[in-house]
Design a protein around this motif. Structure first.
Motif, PDB file in Angstrom:
ATOM      1  N   ARG A 104       0.821  -1.214   0.000  1.00 49.87           N
ATOM      2  CA  ARG A 104       0.000   0.000   0.000  1.00 49.87           C
ATOM      3  C   ARG A 104       0.855   1.266   0.000  1.00 49.87           C
ATOM      4  N   GLU A 105       2.055   1.183   0.581  1.00 51.14           N
ATOM      5  CA  GLU A 105       2.926   2.364   0.675  1.00 51.14           C
ATOM      6  C   GLU A 105       4.384   1.967   0.531  1.00 51.14           C
ATOM      7  N   LEU A 106       5.147   2.858  -0.069  1.00 50.41           N
ATOM      8  CA  LEU A 106       6.608   2.773  -0.098  1.00 50.41           C
ATOM      9  C   LEU A 106       7.134   3.972   0.667  1.00 50.41           C
ATOM     10  N   ARG A 107       8.013   3.741   1.632  1.00 55.41           N
ATOM     11  CA  ARG A 107       8.551   4.837   2.437  1.00 55.41           C
ATOM     12  C   ARG A 107      10.066   4.835   2.359  1.00 55.41           C
ATOM     13  N   LEU A 108      10.636   6.016   2.161  1.00 56.61           N
ATOM     14  CA  LEU A 108      12.082   6.143   2.219  1.00 56.61           C
ATOM     15  C   LEU A 108      12.454   7.460   2.887  1.00 56.61           C
ATOM     16  N   ALA A 109      13.431   7.374   3.765  1.00 60.10           N
ATOM     17  CA  ALA A 109      13.943   8.531   4.493  1.00 60.10           C
ATOM     18  C   ALA A 109      15.457   8.461   4.480  1.00 60.10           C
ATOM     19  N   ALA A 110      16.081   9.611   4.484  1.00 62.56           N
ATOM     20  CA  ALA A 110      17.537   9.679   4.380  1.00 62.56           C
ATOM     21  C   ALA A 110      18.213   8.862   5.483  1.00 62.56           C
ATOM     22  N   ARG A 111      19.124   7.991   5.058  1.00 63.62           N
ATOM     23  CA  ARG A 111      19.982   7.177   5.934  1.00 63.62           C
ATOM     24  C   ARG A 111      19.212   6.160   6.779  1.00 63.62           C
ATOM     25  N   GLN A 112      17.946   5.868   6.391  1.00 64.39           N
ATOM     26  CA  GLN A 112      17.144   4.864   7.081  1.00 64.39           C
ATOM     27  C   GLN A 112      16.758   3.758   6.105  1.00 64.39           C
ATOM     28  N   PRO A 113      16.551   2.526   6.598  1.00 63.07           N
ATOM     29  CA  PRO A 113      16.125   1.456   5.677  1.00 63.07           C
ATOM     30  C   PRO A 113      14.786   1.801   5.037  1.00 63.07           C
ATOM     31  N   ALA A 114      14.687   1.637   3.723  1.00 61.06           N
ATOM     32  CA  ALA A 114      13.413   1.838   3.044  1.00 61.06           C
ATOM     33  C   ALA A 114      12.449   0.723   3.456  1.00 61.06           C
ATOM     34  N   GLY A 115      11.161   0.974   3.318  1.00 59.88           N
ATOM     35  CA  GLY A 115      10.184  -0.030   3.720  1.00 59.88           C
ATOM     36  C   GLY A 115       8.954  -0.025   2.849  1.00 59.88           C
ATOM     37  N   LEU A 116       8.315  -1.184   2.775  1.00 59.75           N
ATOM     38  CA  LEU A 116       7.040  -1.347   2.080  1.00 59.75           C
ATOM     39  C   LEU A 116       5.991  -1.698   3.114  1.00 59.75           C
ATOM     40  N   ARG A 117       4.876  -0.975   3.097  1.00 60.97           N
ATOM     41  CA  ARG A 117       3.808  -1.237   4.049  1.00 60.97           C
ATOM     42  C   ARG A 117       2.611  -1.830   3.329  1.00 60.97           C
ATOM     43  N   GLY A 118       1.998  -2.819   3.965  1.00 60.55           N
ATOM     44  CA  GLY A 118       0.832  -3.469   3.401  1.00 60.55           C
ATOM     45  C   GLY A 118       0.222  -4.369   4.446  1.00 60.55           C
ATOM     46  N   GLU A 119      -0.387  -5.468   3.998  1.00 64.96           N
ATOM     47  CA  GLU A 119      -0.907  -6.433   4.961  1.00 64.96           C
ATOM     48  C   GLU A 119       0.223  -6.962   5.839  1.00 64.96           C
ATOM     49  N   THR A 120       1.384  -7.123   5.236  1.00 63.71           N
ATOM     50  CA  THR A 120       2.606  -7.477   5.967  1.00 63.71           C
ATOM     51  C   THR A 120       3.677  -6.483   5.558  1.00 63.71           C
ATOM     52  N   ASP A 121       4.285  -5.808   6.528  1.00 65.05           N
ATOM     53  CA  ASP A 121       5.315  -4.828   6.225  1.00 65.05           C
ATOM     54  C   ASP A 121       6.616  -5.540   5.838  1.00 65.05           C
ATOM     55  N   VAL A 122       7.323  -4.941   4.883  1.00 67.31           N
ATOM     56  CA  VAL A 122       8.613  -5.475   4.438  1.00 67.31           C
ATOM     57  C   VAL A 122       9.665  -4.396   4.652  1.00 67.31           C
TER      58      VAL A 122
END
Length: 297
Positions: free
Chosen positions: A32-50
């Motif tokens: 549902r979402e892709l998140r990225l922030a400087a110097r932090q691990p990127a992440g994918l949010r959904g039914e199960t977060d990755v």
């Protein structure tokens, strides 16, 4: 629609593109979402977060934002003030960082991309209410962020349009129809007419005057001007279809006022995409839903 990676990944750093590209189709379908922030691990949010391994640098985040904003240079000033930009396919990239003295984002340090997708049939649980007695009825869709309001609204527009109902769509953020050069890329049916990228109150009034709609649809109402435009349309005999943020019916009533909710024949409270927790009538009576769904009314 195509895999969302085809529309989003061209704006991302190569290393992040490669990591996302290596994921399997089931994982990608649930994002549902892709998140990225400087110097932090990127992440994918959904039914199960990755949680991904890739950590973008500050320069990479800024470069990603510049690429996204470069897609819509004509709207860059407005989007920098609003804090978001819409990508092809209707995906919305939200930005945060340091604001300048004029209220624009001067330095972007994090990005959240909300993935748009069509879920055909998401509005089926509400079909009997949307078309009660063969005519379109006004409905407000309420939920907290991330519970599928826009997805359900999009499918409700399609459902009405395919039933032969003329629907005017005020798509201020280009999310509902994902127009390219004024042409919807989402499947809204032959009887949906979209005013794209226009401030919603102006779009609602233009659609009312120009397109003879039986229904007016828009996303995320809340401001006083939104409510006035919708009330004007209701007085003209047009059915309304809209979404609003709220933890439940009582919260939506506090935010919007009893009079606004009374302009809708039904208010549906969502608990997820295609999941309706409760339905209320214009008088606030709970018409459908278990004890949990109705206890906040």
């Amino acid at each position: 629609m195509n895999d969302w990676r085809e529309q989003v990944c061209p704006y991302l750093p190569r290393g992040l593109r490669d990591e996302i590209g290596a994921l399997g189709a089931p994982e990608i379908a649930r994002v549902r979402e892709l998140r990225l922030a400087a110097r932090q691990p990127a992440g994918l949010r959904g039914e199960t977060d990755v949680r991904l391994l890739y950590r973008p640098s500050a320069d990479e985040v800024r470069g990603c934002a510049a690429a996204i904003l470069g897609h819509a240079l004509h709207a860059r000033e407005r989007e920098l003030r609003e804090g978001f930009a819409t990508l092809p396919g209707g995906h919305r990239a939200g930005f945060c960082g340091r604001m300048d003295a004029e209220g624009r984002l001067a330095e972007i340090g994090a990005i959240c991309v909300r993935i748009a997708r069509e879920v055909r049939g998401a509005a089926e649980p509400l079909r009997a209410l949307l078309l009660a007695d063969g005519r379109p009825r006004s409905m407000l869709l309420v939920s907290p962020p991330g519970c599928g309001k826009t997805t359900l609204l999009r499918d409700a527009v399609r459902l009405l349009s395919e039933a032969g109902i003329a629907v005017g769509v005020a798509d201020e953020r280009s999310e509902l129809a994902a127009c390219e050069h004024g042409v919807p890329q989402m499947q809204l049916g032959a009887n949906a007419f979209v005013m794209d990228g226009c401030e919603k109150t102006r779009a609602l009034r233009m659609l009312l005057r120009a397109m003879s709609p039986q229904v007016l649809a828009t996303d995320e109402i809340g401001g006083a001007e939104d409510l006035t435009a919708l009330a004007d349309a209701a007085r003209c005999g047009v059915a309304l279809l809209a979404t609003a943020h709220g933890a439940g019916y009582a919260d939506a009533r506090r935010r919007l006022g009893r009079e606004t909710l009374g302009a809708f024949e039904f208010t549906a409270v969502l608990s997820g995409i295609g999941r309706v927790a409760a339905v209320y009538g214009g008088d606030g009576a709970c018409l459908r839903g278990g004890k949990t769904g109705c206890q906040d009314g």
